[in-house]
Every structure is written in C-alpha cells, then in structure tokens.
Enzyme design. Structure first.
Site, short mmCIF file in Angstrom:
data_model
loop_
_atom_site.label_atom_id
_atom_site.label_comp_id
_atom_site.label_asym_id
_atom_site.label_seq_id
_atom_site.Cartn_x
_atom_site.Cartn_y
_atom_site.Cartn_z
CG HIS A 1 19.74 68.90 -36.45
ND1 HIS A 1 18.98 70.00 -37.04
CD2 HIS A 1 18.87 70.13 -34.90
CE1 HIS A 1 20.02 70.94 -36.07
NE2 HIS A 1 20.05 70.87 -34.59
N GLY B 1 20.59 75.92 -29.56
CA GLY B 1 18.88 76.41 -29.18
C GLY B 1 17.89 77.49 -30.06
CG ASP C 1 19.23 69.63 -40.54
OD1 ASP C 1 18.28 68.96 -39.47
OD2 ASP C 1 20.10 70.20 -40.05
CB SER D 1 19.16 73.67 -33.89
OG SER D 1 20.05 72.95 -34.00
N GLY D 2 16.78 74.90 -36.06
CA GLY D 2 15.07 74.84 -36.41
C GLY D 2 14.44 76.52 -36.81
#
Length: 838
Positions: free
Chosen positions: A642, A784, A690, A786-787
């Site tokens: 995403h 912030g 994701d 994410s990932g």
C-alpha cells in the site's frame, strides 16, 4: 476506521507532471547561435581592419564601407538578440503554457470508407475539417473560449458499433499567471453538455452542432505535449498496420540497439473484429516503466483512461491481450542498449459468449468454463453467459476456480469481475489458492462481465454437480472457501481450507505428555519445552511427510523441526538449513543512559540504539518520511504494497531509501530506487497480499556492515505460539493525534496474538495476516511505520527473523485492537522467485 499505517506525503505534487518542462537545452541552442554569428562577423571586421592598417593609406571610400559593415553588424546583432528574447520569453512561454488533451468520440449515422484510414486522402481531410470546425465552434462559444487554441484530428477509424470513431487532440493556452486552469472534467463536460441538450427518447446519440455524436463514447484525458508531438501527422516514428483478414498473424518486431527509441504503432482491423496482441519476447531493463516500457492502449491515442496493459519487465513466456474494439495503440519507450520486442497481432471476429451446458447426474468434473479469449488476458470490457441444466432438482452446480473467488457485492464497485447468479450480484477477486462456488439451483444462469480498468488475469473453473442437501461427502468439513476437507483435519494446525476456517476458534489442544499417544502437532519440535520431560523436542531431525508445519530441506526432504532455519544447528542432512544465514545478527552500541532511552515514546516505544536494528530502512517520498522497509540483501528491500500502489506513489524517482540510520537526517547510506514489485494480488480494500519488494539502483557498501545488515527471512513453516514477544520499529507517529514525528528510531515490544483473537477483533483477517500488540494497546505501530519490520527471535540470543510487515490497524494504540501485519512466511516462494529471477 481501518487504515493503512502510512504517512501522507507533504506538499502538493509538481504541476509539471501534467506537462513537459521547459528544456534548457532548447534555449541554450538559440543563445549559442547568436554568439556564434556575432563572433564570426567581428572576426571578419577585424581582419579587414588589420589589412587596412598594413596598406597605411587613408581611403575615404573604404572608411565608409567599414562604417556600413559595422552598422550592419550592430543592427543584425540587435535584431537577432531581440528575436531570441522574444522567442524565449513570449513564444516559448506560450508553448510551455499549452495544456494538451487527447480525446475520442463516435460519430453515428456516418458511413466509414477505407479512405479515412489515410490522413493524406482528400476524404480524410474533408471529414477531419468538418469535425474540427464543429469542435472549434463548441469551444469558441464556451466558458474557456479565451484559452482554447485549436483541435487536430489524428485518426478516423471504423467502429464495431457503426459510424466513425474520431481520435483528436485539443490544445489550450493557459498563462501561468493569468486566467483559470483547464481541468479534464471541465473540457469533457463542455462536449457532453452540448450533445446532452439534443438527446431524445433515451437515445445516447445527440447532435454536436449538427454532427450526430454518441454521448457515451466521449472521453477526454489530459496528455503530455511530447505525446502530441510524437504522434502528430508527419512524425517519423509512427507506423500504421491494418489486419483485414481474421485469424491471420501479422508479425511485429522492434529493435533498439543504436540508442533511445520512442515510437508508436497504430493497429486497426476490420469492422466486427477485435485485435489480439501477442508479446513473444520483450527484452528491457525493469524500471517500473520509467525508462523502458511498452504501453498498450485501447485506442489510437495515448489516453490514460484507455490503458490496456503496461509491460515494465522482460517477457520470456508469451503473453496475449485483447482490445475491446478494432483499434489498438502500442507505445514503445526504449532507452539506449540492446532492446528487442518480438510479437504479432491478428484480428478476431467478435463472438457471442453464451453457452447452454447440460450436466450429468454422476459425480466428478463434467467440464470447464473459461474467461473470454482465454488464455489471453481479460479485456477491459467483455460479457459471458452460461446457462446450466441439471437432471434433478436435488442437484446444484459447483464451480471450482484455480486462482479466483466470488463474494457477495457490497457498496463498492467490482474491480475484478462482476457476476450475476440468479439475480444475486457477486464480485470476483484473485487469490493464490483454489475455491469452490456452489449454486443450489437446478437451472441457474451465470452472467460474467469484465470490470477491471485494464487487462486482467484470465480465470478458469471446472464445473460439476453436487447434492444440495449435502455439499460435502460424509465425514468431511465444509470450508468457507467451498472446499471439503476431512473432519479429522480440523484443528490440526494445518490450513487445509486455505482461509483458516478449519483452524480458527479451536480450543487449545491439551498437552498430554505422560500418555504413550503422540502429542498434538502444534507442540512437537516448535522450539519450546512444552513437556517437562522434553519428549516434545526430541528426534526433531527425523524426516516426516512434508506439510505446512514441517521444515523442508534443500534436497526436498522434510523434518519435524519447525524453526530449523539459521538456528546454529545443522538439522538437515544436506545442512541447507544453515545456508544463507549472514543476517539478523546486530551488534548494537551500548546504551548511553536510561533517561535518554525514554525521552521520546511512539505508542509505548523507546529510543533504539545505534546498530540495534540494522535492517530498518526509512523510505522517503518527495523528501519526506512516508513508510518503512527492511533490508533483505545489498540490493533488495521489502515493504508494504500500500506504500506504492497508488499512481502518484508508483514512480521510483520520487523515492529515496535511507539505510543505517538512527536519527532522521543522519543515514549512513542513501540510495535511489530502481523499481517496485507490488504483489499482483494486492487488494487495496482489505490490505490482503500487502507486500512489495524494492530494488535499489546501487548496493550499499560492505564497509557499512556494522550499521546496515539484512534481516533473516523465515521458513514457510516458521511458527510462534501465542504470546511470543517480538519488536516493531519505525519513525512513525507517537499517537493518533500526534503531528510531530520523532527523530530517533523507536522500538516497541509486542506479543503475537492468535488468529482466533485477531478475527474476533477485526473479522476480515486473511491467512496472510497476523496480529501483534498488547491488550491495553499501549505498544503499537502507527502512521509512518507502514512497511517496517516486526522482528522476532525464535529463542533468546538467536537470529532475528522478519515475521511481519506493518500493514494496517484500527487507529493506533487502541485497547483490544492490535496492529495487523503481513505474514511474511506465507510469501517466501514469491519473494525468492522475484529476487532470483530479476
């Protein structure tokens, strides 16, 4: 609200993304021309002056000639300079203020003639002038009349609906400091409103100042000036090919071994046909279509809304795709190097996809239904109807899909196929496992319609009859995916249903250590001493049948030990479990002070130490923190899909990866991004699949190994029991309301939560997700992060594994609403396939 944990990019995007920027080279060429002319004339004058001095005679006639030459030179230089300044500051500015639109519409009740295919024919010129005059008249009397400049008719093509399909360019001049901007919807609305006023009797055909136009066919998209100049009449890199005979293959070959190439090939075919393009081989440098690309359009102009497919990677196995009408445009952009495209196209006659299928009463598969034009990719628009007939009212139809599933339609549109089964609407979605869809009706009608914005993956399904009163055989359990599994497989720790419906809400199996009967598979060789006698952790290198809870060695054999990878003990006979283990072993600096460690908290986090999480990466979009990532090697990172799935986020040139960093702004290595690999089944609605890979342009140097190190990838069999402690890291916000990002990398300890509890909290949790947090919610990831990584150790002092990727959650740090992570163990084959092949 369920949200992805990403940080919105700050600042607006550059408006120049919608048009080409002013070329400095173009301006410098003009200036250089003036300088060269001036120097040349001055040298000529000086030579004559020197010769005059050598003669040492005063000749008044020569003095007058020299004076005339001098005046001529001065006047010429002034004129050239004035013209150059006029061109640069007025004409050039006007050119750069141009806004370009590509559009199309169908002119009804007009017969198409073959001469319209040739832009230099008198018939084309006559029709083009007529249409151009009509469009100009519409916009000259509109609200944007002062900005409208001209319309250029690019192509006239025949149309499967009859009439003539018009492809055109429109140009507006919009000074940067004067006048309103021209929006895409506004320009389109002017045309549609002009036609709409004349519509009668629910017909879609109205009149555009006397020209019969189908209002449903009007499409206008903002375009680039470079596209307009490249496809203009007379361009040296536009080719037109026509397929007049169905099923006859016409070869296509493009070579670019002598520098860059940016060309277009316009394909048309006979009325009543569609075009199938087959790409046999395409050798390019993968770069997310930034440098090398083949873009296929469902039109004759490069219109964003008509993109059929984009080839951004090398192609080794043939891929074919089909247009929705009898036109197609191939746009090649190939940079320097030995780039090759080989393929063919052919005309296919349109066919009505309607089938009557009679099923036998006996068991077993009776046949196969496939998507239209299978194995070609699905076109943007298509329709198919299957009418099944059953021999008995007690029987229904079972459709077993290989990589596809149907779900009841909700309030959102269907993005991967629209289905109507006996007046009930379903949406299709792509998955990486089999599903069974059952229709409990004797004579059901199944209608399928394409609904993807671009070409989509094909599907197939075997159909068979089943007993509506007993869908599964005796002794079997019916999964939510429609599959049937043996009842004894329920709650055995294996996801036989492919959606965990046979494993969730199971009572925890008892630990019967004293009995002679074997322990439950969940407790055997899981790395934890579940029995005081240790019987659950002996003979773990013993070979067993391969399953989702056994470790598979390099030679294909499977052993009982679940977390055998990189644990320091060679468990496999071929010692493959200890290969590629230069990962997940940080050497953090000593803590300065306890007070310093607690100065900044991010949803219960504390400051990390230098080198403590050397695989942590900060991904910056347009100079601002947007997401996190983890290092897998010196060339590859891994993150959440995403973070890069939206169009504006997909350009790798806008991203930078900051590695080996504790404090924001003090990275040991900053790398440009070559490309992203987003999972092909990523679902933006529920964040399933994701996951994304990030390839760096340049590897980080080995001298930075103390600060930058890859994290270990888990084995597919990796398992951590409920309550296992892990760490989530990142520079994300400290709370939902916080507006200031911390400068120091934060870490928070969280616990693995069972899938049953995870589903109780959120409901829609796929097997490719896992939950981690604390009941109070005081430790969690946030926007912030994410990932970024969820890092776990199988045992104290062992190597760190990337167990999860920060994906989504309901807010940040809310009680009983843990963070949701992508379960990395489910994607090991996908990761290795892409990293090894690219």
């Amino acid at each position: 609200m369920e949200t992805a944990r990403e940080e919105s990019a700050q600042g607006s995007e550059d408006d120049a993304a919608q048009e080409d920027a002013t070329s400095v080279a173009d301006v410098s060429v003009e200036v250089a021309t003036v300088d060269a002319t001036l120097n040349k004339l001055c040298r000529r004058y000086n030579r004559r002056r020197r010769r005059a001095k050598k003669i040492k005679k005063k000749n008044p006639i020569l003095d007058l000639q020299n004076l005339a030459i001098l005046i001529t030179v001065v006047v010429f230089v002034i004129v050239v300079i004035m013209w150059s300044l006029l061109w640069v500051f007025i004409f050039r500015r006007e050119s750069n203020s141009g806004v370009y639109f590509a559009g199309m519409f169908r002119v009804a009740n007009v017969e198409f003639i073959p001469e319209y295919r040739h832009a230099d024919s008198s018939e084309f010129v006559s029709m083009a002038n007529r249409i151009q005059h009509v469009i100009t008249s519409v916009y000259r009397t509109s609200s944007v009349s002062r900005l409208y400049k001209q319309t250029v008719i690019s192509d006239l093509s025949n149309n499967n609906q009859g009439g003539v399909l018009v492809h055109f360019w429109m140009i507006f001049v919009v000074p940067h400091l004067k006048g309103p901007s021209v929006c895409e919807d506004c320009v389109s609305a002017i045309l549609k409103d002009s036609v709409h006023m004349s519509l009668k009797n629910r017909s879609s055909v109205g009149f555009l100042q006397g020209l019969p136009v189908d209002i449903d066919s009007i499409l206008v998209n903002v375009a680039l000036r470079s596209d307009y100049s490249s496809t203009a009449v007379g361009s040296q890199c536009v080719d037109k090919l026509y397929a007049g005979v169905p099923d006859v293959s016409i070869p296509l070959n493009v070579f670019s071994s002598w520098g860059g190439l940016s060309c277009y090939i316009k394909l048309t075919s006979a009325p009543g046909s569609v075009i199938r393009l087959t790409v046999k081989s395409f050798r390019i440098d993968p770069s997310d279509c930034v440098y090398d690309a083949l873009t296929v359009y469902d039109s004759l102009l490069p219109m964003r809304g008509m993109i059929l497919f984009r080839f951004c990677e090398p192609v080794s196995a043939p891929i074919s795709l089909v247009s929705t009408s009898n036109v197609m445009l191939l746009s090649f952009r190939l940079t320097q190097g030995n780039k090759i495209f080989q393929g063919l196209f052919q005309a296919l006659m349109e066919e009505q996809c309607m089938n009557m299928i009679a099923l036998p009463a006996g068991p077993g598969d009776a046949g196969v239904i496939t998507s239209p034009f299978n194995p070609s990719l699905l076109p943007r628009q298509c329709s198919c109807t299957w009418m099944f007939q059953m021999p008995s009212s007690a029987l229904g139809v079972a459709l077993r899909f290989q990589n596809y599933m149907l779900k009841l339609k909700d309030l959102q549109n269907c993005e991967h196929g629209w289905w109507k089964v006996n007046e009930i609407i379903y949406c299709g979605n792509y998955v990486d496992h089999s599903t069974v869809f059952r229709i409990p009706a004797q004579n059901p009608e199944v209608v399928f319609r394409c609904s993807s914005r671009s070409a989509a993956q094909p599907f197939s399904a075997t159909y068979s009859s089943y007993n509506t009163s007993q869908p599964c055989p005796e002794g079997h359990f019916l999964c939510s995916t429609g599959l049937c599994v043996e009842k004894f497989r329920r709650c055995d720790g294996l996801d036989d249903c492919q959606d965990e419906s046979d494993e969730i809400f199971c009572s925890k199996p008892p630990k019967i250590c004293e009995s002679s009967s074997p322990l439950h598979p969940l407790y055997i060789c899981n790395g934890e001493m579940d029995c005081s006698s240790g019987k659950d952790e002996i003979n773990c290198t013993q070979e067993t049948s391969c399953s989702g809870v056994s470790y598979q060695c390099g030679n294909g054999a499977c052993i009982l030990k679940k977390n055998a990878k990189c644990d320091g003990l060679p468990d496999c006979y071929d010692r493959s479990d200890e290969k590629d283990c230069a990962c997940g072993n940080p050497t953090p600096s000593k803590r300065v002070s306890d007070s310093a460690a607690t100065q900044q908290r991010i949803v219960g986090g504390i400051n990390a130490l230098e080198g403590e999480w050397p695989w942590q990466v900060s991904m910056h979009f347009s100079g601002q923190l947007y997401c996190g990532a983890s290092a897998l090697s010196d060339e590859w990172l891994i993150s959440a899909a995403h973070c890069f799935s939206k169009e504006r986020l997909a350009d790798p040139r806008m991203w930078m990866a900051h590695l080996g960093m504790l404090n924001q702004g003090n990275a040991k290595h900053v790398a440009e991004i070559r490309r992203f690999v987003v999972h092909e089944y990523y679902n933006a609605r529920n964040f399933d699949y994701d996951i994304a890979l990030v390839q760096l342009k340049k590897a980080w140097p080995s001298s930075l190994a103390q600060y930058i190190q890859p994290i270990c990838l888990p084995a597919p069999s990796q398992t951590f029991t409920e309550g296992h402690r892990c760490w989530v890291t990142g520079w994300g916000y400290r709370s939902e309301q916080d507006k200031v990002l911390p400068t120091v990398l934060q870490k928070a300890e969280v616990s693995i939560i069972s899938q049953s509890e995870c589903k109780r909290s959120y409901g829609a949790i796929s097997p490719r997700m896992l939950c981690a947090g604390v009941p109070s919610g005081e430790q969690d990831a946030c926007r912030g992060d994410s990932g970024g990584p969820l890092s776990c150790q199988a045992h104290s002092g062992g190597r760190w594994f990337l167990t999860g990727i920060v994906s989504w959650g309901s807010g940040c740090g809310r009680p009983n609403l843990p963070g949701v992570y992508t379960r990395v163990a489910k994607f090991i084959d996908w990761i290795q396939r892409h990293i090894q092949n690219l």
